[in-house]
Design an enzyme around this catalytic site. Structure first.
Site, short mmCIF file in Angstrom:
data_model
loop_
_atom_site.label_atom_id
_atom_site.label_comp_id
_atom_site.label_asym_id
_atom_site.label_seq_id
_atom_site.Cartn_x
_atom_site.Cartn_y
_atom_site.Cartn_z
N ASP A 1 7.36 6.54 5.48
CA ASP A 1 6.75 5.61 4.33
C ASP A 1 6.74 6.48 3.22
O ASP A 1 7.09 7.65 3.18
CB ASP A 1 5.37 5.32 5.00
CG ASP A 1 4.71 4.09 4.16
OD1 ASP A 1 5.53 3.34 3.65
OD2 ASP A 1 3.56 3.93 4.16
N GLU A 2 6.54 5.87 2.12
CA GLU A 2 6.47 6.55 0.74
C GLU A 2 7.61 7.47 0.36
O GLU A 2 7.52 8.69 0.15
CB GLU A 2 5.20 7.04 0.71
CG GLU A 2 4.05 6.09 0.69
CD GLU A 2 3.62 5.28 -0.47
OE1 GLU A 2 4.49 5.37 -1.34
OE2 GLU A 2 2.80 4.44 -0.31
#
Ligand code: ZN
Length: 194
Positions: free
Chosen positions: A89-90
């Protein structure tokens, strides 16, 4: 060289878009499906992103999955172990190092799913997501809804004028905006026209 029968098939999926477009939700949805199929799933996020929870990835709608916070993309390679599916994620916070890491994981036969912002608050492509899009087998662009006019939105408007500030996931600092309503920081003003 990948042994398809022995190692399974590896590939890279990228989920990208502006803030509030549901990237993390979509990532969580795919990872959950894999877990339901009893596939081994390893989930990583950058240590910089400590919003809401330090050991889970969390979407704005409060869905969550256990994750490992790492500082460098290289750590993902070391910690992915025997996982069939690797979720990240991110991804925009890992820098260009992430591209080679994803390639290596996919070459080992793993399904790699990366979520991240494809543009920064200036509307400029946010490395390494553009590079990942180029080498990925599958791309999903998630759209938000423009908070000014309600059109489909793929830009992130920073409402604060402080360019030094690093704010992760703060709802009152960013808005999703469409192409028409987005205003790059140079021409910042209180209300978008049009
Ligand atoms: Zn708009």
């Amino acid at each position: 060289m990948i042994n398809v029968i022995q190692d399974g098939w590896g590939w890279i999926e990228v989920i990208c878009g502006s803030m509030f477009s549901g990237k993390s939700e979509e990532l969580i949805r795919r990872l959950r499906r894999a877990q339901i199929a009893r596939q081994d799933v390893a989930i990583f996020k950058p240590a910089i992103d400590d919003r809401y929870s330090s050991d889970h990835i969390v979407s704005h709608s409060e869905q969550r999955l256990r994750s490992i916070a790492v500082t460098h993309a290289q750590e993902i390679l070391e910690m992915a172990g025997d996982a069939h599916v690797v979720g990240i994620d991110e991804g925009q916070f890992f820098g260009m190092e992430l591209v080679e890491v994803c390639n290596e994981l996919a070459n080992k036969g793993k399904r790699v799913i990366v979520a991240g912002l494809d543009q920064d608050y200036r509307g400029i492509p946010f490395e390494p997501i553009p590079q990942l899009l180029a080498i990925a087998e599958s791309i999903t662009k998630t759209l938000a809804i423009c908070m000014v006019c309600g059109a489909p939105a793929n830009r992130t408007q920073r409402l604060s004028s402080d360019s030094e500030r690093v704010v992760v996931g703060a709802k009152d600092v960013y808005e999703a905006r469409c192409r028409k309503c987005f205003q790059p920081p140079e021409q910042e003003s209180a209300s978008p026209s049009g």
